[in-house]
Design a protein around this motif. Structure first.
Motif, PDB file in Angstrom:
ATOM      1  N   ASP A 135       2.017  -3.781  -2.365  1.00 23.03           N
ATOM      2  CA  ASP A 135       3.283  -4.374  -1.806  1.00 23.03           C
ATOM      3  C   ASP A 135       4.315  -3.266  -1.850  1.00 23.03           C
ATOM      4  N   PRO A 136       4.158  -2.392  -1.107  1.00 19.98           N
ATOM      5  CA  PRO A 136       4.989  -0.849  -1.180  1.00 19.98           C
ATOM      6  C   PRO A 136       6.339  -1.300  -0.604  1.00 19.98           C
ATOM      7  N   GLY A 137       6.722  -2.346   0.216  1.00 17.97           N
ATOM      8  CA  GLY A 137       7.981  -2.708   0.337  1.00 17.97           C
ATOM      9  C   GLY A 137       8.773  -3.650  -0.572  1.00 17.97           C
ATOM     10  N   ASN A 138       8.100  -3.800  -1.830  1.00 17.14           N
ATOM     11  CA  ASN A 138       8.962  -4.540  -2.917  1.00 17.14           C
ATOM     12  C   ASN A 138       9.827  -3.680  -3.604  1.00 17.14           C
ATOM     13  N   ALA A 139      10.907  -3.631  -3.290  1.00 19.47           N
ATOM     14  CA  ALA A 139      11.951  -2.813  -4.103  1.00 19.47           C
ATOM     15  C   ALA A 139      12.103  -2.998  -5.573  1.00 19.47           C
ATOM     16  N   GLN A 140      11.602  -4.335  -6.020  1.00 22.72           N
ATOM     17  CA  GLN A 140      11.788  -4.639  -7.445  1.00 22.72           C
ATOM     18  C   GLN A 140      10.989  -3.814  -8.073  1.00 22.72           C
ATOM     19  N   VAL A 141       9.641  -3.773  -7.647  1.00 18.72           N
ATOM     20  CA  VAL A 141       8.571  -2.899  -8.143  1.00 18.72           C
ATOM     21  C   VAL A 141       9.064  -1.420  -8.483  1.00 18.72           C
ATOM     22  N   PHE A 142       9.748  -0.898  -7.668  1.00 16.12           N
ATOM     23  CA  PHE A 142      10.077   0.215  -7.970  1.00 16.12           C
ATOM     24  C   PHE A 142      11.439   0.438  -8.931  1.00 16.12           C
ATOM     25  N   HIS A 143      12.368  -0.526  -9.082  1.00 15.78           N
ATOM     26  CA  HIS A 143      13.189  -0.622  -9.936  1.00 15.78           C
ATOM     27  C   HIS A 143      12.708  -0.696 -11.246  1.00 15.78           C
ATOM     28  N   ASP A 144      11.367  -1.603 -11.394  1.00 19.83           N
ATOM     29  CA  ASP A 144      10.775  -1.510 -12.671  1.00 19.83           C
ATOM     30  C   ASP A 144      10.129  -0.362 -13.098  1.00 19.83           C
TER      31      ASP A 144
ATOM     32  N   SER B 229      12.499  10.545   3.535  1.00 14.31           N
ATOM     33  CA  SER B 229      12.911  10.040   4.851  1.00 14.31           C
ATOM     34  C   SER B 229      12.572  10.824   6.073  1.00 14.31           C
ATOM     35  N   VAL B 230      12.400  12.328   5.675  1.00 16.75           N
ATOM     36  CA  VAL B 230      11.787  13.157   6.825  1.00 16.75           C
ATOM     37  C   VAL B 230      10.388  12.894   7.032  1.00 16.75           C
ATOM     38  N   ALA B 231       9.611  12.598   5.933  1.00 19.97           N
ATOM     39  CA  ALA B 231       8.175  12.234   6.305  1.00 19.97           C
ATOM     40  C   ALA B 231       8.046  11.053   7.250  1.00 19.97           C
ATOM     41  N   ALA B 232       8.952  10.108   6.723  1.00 23.42           N
ATOM     42  CA  ALA B 232       8.906   8.738   7.560  1.00 23.42           C
ATOM     43  C   ALA B 232       9.109   8.952   8.943  1.00 23.42           C
ATOM     44  N   SER B 233      10.240   9.837   9.230  1.00 24.13           N
ATOM     45  CA  SER B 233      10.858   9.881  10.372  1.00 24.13           C
ATOM     46  C   SER B 233       9.762  10.542  11.244  1.00 24.13           C
ATOM     47  N   SER B 234       9.182  11.711  10.612  1.00 22.58           N
ATOM     48  CA  SER B 234       8.097  12.302  11.577  1.00 22.58           C
ATOM     49  C   SER B 234       6.772  11.519  12.022  1.00 22.58           C
ATOM     50  N   LEU B 235       6.479  10.628  10.993  1.00 26.46           N
ATOM     51  CA  LEU B 235       5.388   9.773  11.304  1.00 26.46           C
ATOM     52  C   LEU B 235       5.689   8.607  12.398  1.00 26.46           C
TER      53      LEU B 235
ATOM     54  N   TYR C 219      14.998   5.506  -0.257  1.00 27.98           N
ATOM     55  CA  TYR C 219      14.546   5.241   1.061  1.00 27.98           C
ATOM     56  C   TYR C 219      14.455   3.781   1.632  1.00 27.98           C
ATOM     57  N   LEU C 220      14.384   3.127   0.512  1.00 24.68           N
ATOM     58  CA  LEU C 220      14.318   1.411   0.910  1.00 24.68           C
ATOM     59  C   LEU C 220      15.809   1.051   1.130  1.00 24.68           C
ATOM     60  N   GLY C 221      16.756   1.802   0.664  1.00 24.81           N
ATOM     61  CA  GLY C 221      18.223   1.487   0.750  1.00 24.81           C
ATOM     62  C   GLY C 221      18.396   0.548  -0.355  1.00 24.81           C
ATOM     63  N   ALA C 222      17.779   0.517  -1.602  1.00 24.31           N
ATOM     64  CA  ALA C 222      17.851  -0.300  -2.526  1.00 24.31           C
ATOM     65  C   ALA C 222      18.307   0.060  -3.906  1.00 24.31           C
ATOM     66  N   ALA C 223      18.549   1.558  -3.798  1.00 26.27           N
ATOM     67  CA  ALA C 223      18.780   2.117  -5.094  1.00 26.27           C
ATOM     68  C   ALA C 223      20.117   1.588  -5.783  1.00 26.27           C
TER      69      ALA C 223
END
Length: 939
Positions: free
Chosen positions: A611-620, A893-899, A643-647
């Motif tokens: 679930d790469p879009g789950n910001a809470q996972v990255f907070h934890d 952000s660079v990688a995502a925009s390029s893709l 990148y997710l805008g949830a920092a």
């Protein structure tokens, strides 16, 4: 008494009729009608026929019926006539002996017809008729079969009259009785009752009827010593046609010996009956069949007056006949008296005992019925016969007498004889339920369920019974504790029967949770885990273990307050189902609470993949990595949050503090082994080994093929750019990226005004074409991502995608490679032509070492027997390329925009590649790569 012994096969196990099985049904029904008057006896097709016949004659001797008598009067009675009917497959031995093959489950086993005839020759007293329908294999002739039957019976010696027909198996309609049998029955139906019908007359009608004689390949009649009357005229036998010629009796002494052929027991015969007694009995039988019941009574009474007291069995038989007539007149009390008189003379007379029971029931004398039944039961030998009678009597008491208590008592005695009889258990369960004895009803139904063969059906039945015990009829009679405990026991039996059915476990959980018996619930789950190991299907077993571990984890976490055991349980669940996001997060939460941070980090990293879009996972993850003092990991988690805008504030601070200024500046390049960290962990490694082993040869073969087709591109040597001298930054980036990645740099051809970005050129030397126009306006980081993601395709088996760019092209390459290692392997029809064209070229290009590597890789691939998924492998290469570009830029952000703005579509969408980069960013592989490059943040 006229006896008809019927020998036909049973149905096959799948209910198909065996040859002759339908004939038996027709002949039994017809011979038992009043005009024929035969008592029909069936033989067991699975047992030795001659032994069964010997046993039958022994029983006739033991009961001393009218066949025992040897005088002229008894031989004139119709009851001395014996008809043996057989219809089955037959076989001829090499020496021409005929065998009746009655058991369809053992077609190679048969009874010699000569042995059957020998039993009748030695034991039968009166006239005997054999009616034999032979179904023979196509290899034999019908004439040979009939001739063998005639030799076996040898009528001139045995005195046996015989009608015999033969036809090949399969020549008749399998759903209809055989021709001879149908003709035999039709002639009985068409006969004039007042004239009777002999076997000889039946044979003449068949022979004189062209339709019948044409339908039977071979038919014959062998005459005996007399005329066998299949139908006896009401007035007795016509003059000049005796019912039976003088012969040895059923129990007639031979050489001074009586009884069975293998036993010798001398017995003094009773004085012969008077001829007049036999005439009166025959007349009475005829009048009773007329029916002239009063006339029959008069004849029987005259016979009784003439029977001497020494003939106790004969007098008993007359009393039985008189009593039967009284029953037909509805004079049941007088019938009872008659049967009692017969039993006083012959206490073992079973037909009299059975008839006495029926008479008491008709009179509604239930006390007398009970007494008569007990007398009969005391004289029945053999558990099987006793069981059958107890079941029959119980049914009579329940349905006809309306006494369920007596019915239940009889069934309980039947259960003592045979505890596992389904019909007994089924009836007892119903009667107990009607009587309100719920516990006994449940017990009987439980025993019945345990007899079921199908585990799933047994489990479902136990579940239904448990629900009935808990919520149904037991509610009014059993205490709550008893009901629930009974239900739990039944649910455990359901789980024992089929561990894949989890509904019983859910119901156990509801019951024990309501009582807050958490320890018992834990034991129930652990017992279920043990049962799960018996599940044969690995996938089903894994699903069941996952569910059980998940339930155990919730139980330990929420009720038993044991976080350590809860963590172990959740980890057991995710071991069975690694894609269980909820299980991963539960395990991570428990591990963090328990201070087991390494385990928490591993579960959170796995959750990030799912679930790469789950910001809470990255907070934890950020918090966990901080506590572990793994700063580089923490910075990576903060990068994803940014990148997710949830920092959060801490994450933003760490990210900005260590954010690279410009491109990554590696201290050293990657080793060859580091590429395994860049590749997707879930790629098909066996498939990749095959592609890697053939990549070099396949590319050479492809280039040869393109050269022949004159499709090789031509490059302008003047456009080739050298990194040291080129002014174009993108050219220098190719050299820089190749050094960072530890690979050889491709040749770069720079076309300043070309409207292309970066494109591989399918030639012998790894080459890339760079268009200056399309690259204008890109930042250095964007160019670094573009270059890095491109050079990833020049590594190992990835190179195949530059020369076989479509899935179909790659499929042709793989099929050709496999064909060389496994020539018998089929090729998909749509690829056949292309594979045929490529295979010889590939075969020519393979070196000895490459060929050995290919054969080993193909062997390993087919040992695994997993389905081949080329699209998934290509997708893994696309993910690897995106990871390489990201590793060199260090900017999500660079990688995502390029893709997102990539011109060339791939197997994966841009969103899928970006999601992979998010989980890759927080992975141990990403950290290890940064460590090897010398760019990781040190604590």
């Amino acid at each position: 008494m006229r006896l008809a012994i019927v020998a036909t096969p049973s149905l096959h196990r799948d209910q198909r009729p065996a040859p002759g099985s339908l004939d038996g049904d027709l002949i039994r029904a017809r011979l038992s009608l009043d005009d024929a008057g035969f008592r029909v006896i069936d033989v067991d097709p699975a047992r030795d026929l001659a032994e069964q016949l010997d046993t039958m004659f022994d029983e006739l001797v033991a009961t001393r019926n009218t066949l025992v008598d040897a005088d002229e009067a008894a031989r004139e009675e119709a009851s001395t006539l014996l008809l043996f009917y057989a219809s089955s497959a037959v076989a001829l031995s090499p020496d021409g002996e005929l065998f009746l093959c009655l058991d369809p489950e053992n077609p190679g086993v048969g009874d010699a017809l000569s042995d059957v005839a020998a039993v009748f020759r030695d034991r039968a007293r009166g006239e005997v008729l054999f009616v034999i329908e032979c179904h023979h294999a196509p290899g034999a002739t019908s004439r040979a079969v009939v001739a063998a039957a005639e030799r076996a019976v040898a009528s001139s010696e045995a005195g046996i009259e015989m009608l015999v027909a033969a036809h090949p198996i399969g020549s008749l309609d399998a759903d209809l009785p055989s021709v001879l049998t149908r003709a035999f029955v039709e002639h009985l139906d068409e006969a004039e009752p007042e004239r009777g019908l002999t076997a000889g007359a039946i044979a003449r009608r068949i022979q004189e009827n062209p339709a019948l004689s044409g339908a039977i390949p071979c038919f014959a009649r062998a005459a005996g010593r007399g005329s066998f009357f299949v139908l006896v005229p009401p007035g007795g036998f016509p003059a000049g046609e005796p019912a039976a010629a003088p012969r040895d009796g059923v129990a007639q002494p031979r050489d001074g010996v009586a009884g069975p052929r293998d036993e010798r027991a001398a017995a003094a015969p009773a004085p012969p009956l008077d001829d007049a007694v036999a005439r009166y009995l025959a007349a009475g039988d005829a009048l009773a069949a007329a029916p002239d019941l009063e006339g029959a009574l008069t004849a029987y009474k005259k016979a009784l007056a003439l029977v001497g007291t020494a003939h106790r069995d004969a007098r008993a038989e007359v009393y039985v006949r008189i009593a039967h007539v009284r029953r037909r007149q509805d004079r049941h009390r007088e019938a009872i008296e008659g049967f009692e008189k017969a039993l006083a003379l012959a206490p073992e007379h079973r037909p009299a005992l059975e008839a006495l029971c029926e008479a008491h029931l008709a009179e509604r004398d239930l006390g007398g019925l009970r007494t008569a039944e007990e007398r009969l039961l005391s004289r029945i030998e053999g558990d099987a016969d006793r069981l059958a009678y107890l079941v029959q009597a119980a049914e009579r008491w329940e349905i006809l007498a309306g006494d369920t208590d007596r019915a239940r008592e009889l069934l309980e005695r039947a259960r003592e004889l045979c505890p596992d009889d389904p019909s007994v258990l089924r009836s007892l369960g119903r009667l107990y339920e009607e009587a309100g004895d719920v516990q006994a009803s449940l017990d009987a139904r439980r025993c019945l369920i345990e007899l079921m063969d199908d585990p799933r059906q047994r489990a479902v039945s136990f579940l239904e019974l448990a629900r009935a015990a808990i919520q149904g009829e037991a509610r009014a009679t059993l205490t709550e504790v008893t009901r629930e405990q009974t239900g739990i026991d039944l649910l455990e039996r359901a789980l024992d029967a089929d561990p894949t059915l989890l509904d019983p476990l859910a119901l156990i959980a509801v019951l024990l949770s309501a009582r807050q018996e958490w320890g018992e619930l834990e034991l129930a789950y652990r017992r279920m885990l043990d049962r799960a190991q018996r599940i044969a299907d690995p996938r089903t077993r894994s699903d069941v273990v996952w569910e059980l571990c998940r339930r155990l984890g919730l139980l330990f976490r929420d009720h038993l307050e044991d976080p350590g055991s809860a963590l172990d349980a959740f980890e057991g669940a995710v071991a069975e189902r690694p894609d269980d996001v909820a299980g991963r997060l539960s395990a991570a939460s428990l591990a963090r609470s328990a201070g087991r941070l390494e385990r928490a980090a591993a579960h959170l990293q796995a959750a990030a993949v799912l679930d790469p879009g789950n910001a809470q996972v990255f907070h934890d993850l950020f918090d966990t990595f901080q506590k572990l003092r793994r700063t580089d990991h923490a910075w990576a988690a903060a990068s994803v949050a940014m990148y997710l805008g949830a920092a959060e504030a801490r994450e933003r601070f760490l990210f900005e503090e260590h954010r690279p200024a410009g491109l990554v500046q590696p201290e050293r390049g990657l080793s060859a082994g580091a590429w395994d960290l860049l590749r997707a962990a879930d790629r098909d490694r066996a498939l990749e080994e095959v592609l890697a082993s053939v990549a070099g040869a396949a590319i050479r073969a492809r280039l040869t093929q393109r050269a022949r087709e004159k499709k090789l591109p031509r490059l302008d040597p003047a456009a080739r750019a050298e990194a040291e001298r080129s002014a174009a930054g993108v050219v220098r980036l190719f050299a820089w990226a190749s050094r960072c990645l530890g690979i050889a740099a491709p040749a770069v051809y720079f076309l300043k005004d070309a409207a292309i970005g970066v494109a591989a050129v399918p030639v012998g030397e790894p080459s890339v074409l760079v268009g200056g126009e399309a690259l204008r306006g890109r930042t250095a980081a964007e160019l670094a991502f573009l270059v890095g993601s491109h050079v990833a395709y020049h590594v190992g088996p990835h190179r195949l995608l530059l020369h076989f760019p479509t899935l179909e092209d790659l499929g042709v390459c793989l099929a050709a490679a496999v064909k060389l290692a496994r020539p018998s392997e089929p090729v998909p029809s749509e690829l056949d032509g292309a594979v045929r064209a490529l295979t010889p070229l590939l075969d020519k290009e393979l070196t000895a070492g490459e060929r050995d590597a290919l054969e080993a890789a193909v062997f390993e691939l087919y040992e695994i027997r997993a389905p081949l998924d080329l699209a998934h492998w290509v997708g893994s290469v696309e993910r690897c390329a995106a990871r390489v570009g990201y590793l060199l830029t260090g900017e999500l952000s660079v990688a995502a925009s390029s893709l997102s703005r990539a011109d060339v579509p791939g197997v994966l969408t841009a969103e899928e590649k970006i999601g992979d980069l998010l989980s890759f960013t927080v992975s141990d592989a990403h950290h290890a790569l940064r460590e090897e490059l010398g760019v990781a943040i040190q604590p």
